[in-house]
Design an enzyme around this catalytic site. Structure first.
Site, PDB file in Angstrom:
ATOM      1  N   ASP A  53       0.824  -1.226   0.000  1.00  0.00           N
ATOM      2  CA  ASP A  53       0.000   0.000   0.000  1.00  0.00           C
ATOM      3  C   ASP A  53       0.852   1.268   0.000  1.00  0.00           C
ATOM      4  O   ASP A  53       0.642   2.162   0.818  1.00  0.00           O
ATOM      5  CB  ASP A  53      -0.934   0.019   1.213  1.00  0.00           C
ATOM      6  CG  ASP A  53      -1.694  -1.279   1.381  1.00  0.00           C
ATOM      7  OD1 ASP A  53      -2.356  -1.694   0.420  1.00  0.00           O
ATOM      8  OD2 ASP A  53      -1.630  -1.879   2.470  1.00  0.00           O
ATOM      9  N   GLU A 219     -11.508   0.082  -2.687  1.00  0.00           N
ATOM     10  CA  GLU A 219     -10.810   0.480  -1.461  1.00  0.00           C
ATOM     11  C   GLU A 219      -9.634   1.370  -1.828  1.00  0.00           C
ATOM     12  O   GLU A 219      -9.468   1.767  -2.984  1.00  0.00           O
ATOM     13  CB  GLU A 219     -10.314  -0.767  -0.716  1.00  0.00           C
ATOM     14  CG  GLU A 219      -9.408  -1.659  -1.561  1.00  0.00           C
ATOM     15  CD  GLU A 219      -9.023  -2.947  -0.859  1.00  0.00           C
ATOM     16  OE1 GLU A 219      -9.277  -3.078   0.351  1.00  0.00           O
ATOM     17  OE2 GLU A 219      -8.461  -3.836  -1.529  1.00  0.00           O
TER      18      GLU A 219
END
Length: 543
Positions: A53, A219
């Site tokens: 991420d 997301e």
């Protein structure tokens, strides 16, 4: 005579130290993986290790990255680059996780999920979610400096992937997503307002986009503003199988149009998942994202990016369908000049009174776990095992670092100093399955065993694959890891003659993290003078 003896001793010490330094420098690779090809091009991944991420910003001439760290501490790694290709780990934003009473124990898969780094009013900000508690913020005037204690900006279960926006009109917003495992909802993006300081998020959420129909498992949003549009970059379709979508609107609250802008296409890069848009000072646009590679975790890729009709195209549109595909090798970003290759720090001589930054624990470290020193070793103490621990999965004092690539050799020298029977220490490859080369004292003798644990996360016990009696308390241990995850283990008592021990072991990723390599020391029960193992060095090499 005393002066002469001291002088001779000093010269001998200096000469041996010089030779040892030369031996050290020549005995390991500068880095197992190097992305910079040295000819003005780079090869993806730019970081072939587990930095899940990633989020990136530019401040002046430098770029800064942070990434998820989950239960590993120190957390929120901070990396710096001059050219978006060569990255150096310079700091961590989080020295311990809160609440401490929870994270003093190993909490696999919990803790720091996808963070966002920003620069506002001459300060660095990192917003990060803990899916069990809410959204936190830390800040600092220097990326390499001391970061503030976490502030709980928004409390709530399942709130993930926050991204702030300080708008042109002075208003401040926070956009985020939901983890279905905690919130009971997923695949939607919402936004709310914040105070000007970015320390309090208000309870005025507005639905920005419902991804259930076209963007399942939506997301990881990152919000930006360009040419009067609000843009949200977000992945959908799942970590290993998804794609990147861009959303745009003239109004912060929508309605938003959506367009797929990057997918795997004909490339070998599955995902590709969550990342960040960055612009160089020369005006070039780039996108950094991760790819899930299983055993070694989520590695970092760099893609060229361009704008067409106010839509971003990431990677290369090879078939003209308006959707980019990841590049393998590409020219480096134009940052005004050429910078030298930066090598990731993997090997460690443990010669400084401070742990190098590649090392992390599986929980908030305690003062008695171990000590760096100026004596050329790290002392790892035999700490009592957690009472309910069936295997190492629930042991917090694991000193580990990321796999540096799919293939490597890691060799370490250990000096064992146990005070009692049943004390033990070892060198391990750690994941949901793990393999430990365990040194254990039994009847005042030292035995080296290969211990294997499958499904450690499901409380399965270790099994012993092989055992040898050691002649002394100094031992060299080695693991050779291949691209398919198969690891073989060796040992030596003289540092030259290495022998295989046990059976091949297939490494496996951890809970949301890649497999790791490192050390442990432990014992049954508390004693007032526990033994230790002195880690002399660890050296990584390419295979």
């Amino acid at each position: 005579m005393k002066m002469k003896k001291n002088s001779i001793y000093f010269l001998c010490f200096f000469f041996s130290s010089f030779l040892f330094g030369q031996e050290s420098a020549d005995s390991f690779s500068k880095s197992v993986w190097v992305s910079d090809n040295g000819d003005g091009t780079y090869t993806n991944p730019i970081i072939n290790a587990d930095y899940s991420d990633p989020d990136v910003i530019r401040v002046g001439d430098k770029f800064y990255m942070t990434a998820s760290s989950f239960n590993c501490i120190p957390g929120l790694p901070i990396l710096e680059s001059n050219d978006l290709v060569n990255w150096k780990l310079i700091n961590y934003g989080l020295k311990k996780q809160i609440p401490s009473n929870f994270y003093n124990k190993a909490q696999h898969g919990k803790g720091v999920w996808a963070p966002c780094i920003r620069y506002h009013n001459k300060e660095f900000y990192i917003y990060y979610p803990d899916p069990d508690y809410g959204i936190y913020m830390i800040k600092s005037t220097k990326a390499e400096g001391q970061w503030s204690e976490p502030i709980l900006v928004k409390k709530g279960k399942g709130l993930i992937d926050p991204t702030p926006l300080w708008d042109d009109d002075g208003k401040t917003y926070l956009v985020y997503a939901f983890a279905g495992s905690r919130a009971g909802i997923k695949s939607v993006l919402v936004g709310c307002t914040m105070n000007a300081e970015g320390t309090v998020a208000n309870n005025d959420e507005v639905l920005l986009f419902d991804g259930h129909q076209d963007e399942p498992t939506l997301e990881g949003p990152k919000i930006y503003k360009k040419n009067g549009y609000y843009y949200i970059f977000a992945p959908a379709g799942g970590v290993a199988t998804g794609w990147q979508t861009a959303f745009r609107s003239k109004n912060i609250y929508g309605p938003y149009e959506n367009k797929k802008v990057l997918d795997q296409g004909a490339s070998k890069v599955n995902g590709p998942h969550q990342g960040a848009w960055i612009q160089t000072k020369s005006g070039e646009d780039w996108f950094i994202h991760f790819q899930d590679k299983g055993i070694i975790g989520r590695v970092v890729h760099l893609q060229p990016m361009k704008w067409i009709n106010d839509w971003p195209i990431i990677g290369i549109d090879t078939n003209g369908d308006g959707i980019g595909e990841p590049v393998s090798t590409y020219k480096k970003p134009n940052v005004g000049k050429s910078y030298p290759v930066v090598y990731q720090k993997e090997s460690d001589e443990f010669s400084k009174p401070k742990l190098d930054l590649q090392w992390q624990w599986h929980a908030n470290p305690q003062i008695n776990w171990g000590f760096p020193s100026s004596y050329g070793y790290y002392m790892l103490n035999c700490i009592p095992k957690p009472k309910k621990a069936v295997n190492l999965f629930d042991v917090p004092n694991l000193l580990l670092q990321k796999f540096p690539s799919e293939e490597f050799t890691a060799t370490t020298k250990l000096n064992v100093n146990f005070n009692f029977d049943e004390e033990e220490a070892g060198f391990l490859v750690m994941g949901l399955d793990y393999c430990l080369l365990r040194i254990k004292q039994t009847e005042s003798k030292l035995y080296l065993s290969q211990m294997i644990c499958l499904n450690a996360d499901k409380n399965q016990a270790e099994s012993e694959a092989a055992t040898v009696l050691l002649k002394g308390n100094i031992v060299y241990l080695q693991v050779k890891a291949l691209a398919d995850g198969i690891c073989t283990f060796l040992y030596s008592e003289d540092g030259t003659d290495f022998k295989n021990i046990g059976i091949p072991f297939k490494a496996r990723e951890g809970k949301w993290i890649g497999s790791k390599v490192g050390f442990v020391a432990q014992r049954n029960g508390f004693i007032n003078n526990a033994g230790n193992v002195k880690i002399d060095w660890i050296r990584f090499n390419k295979i």
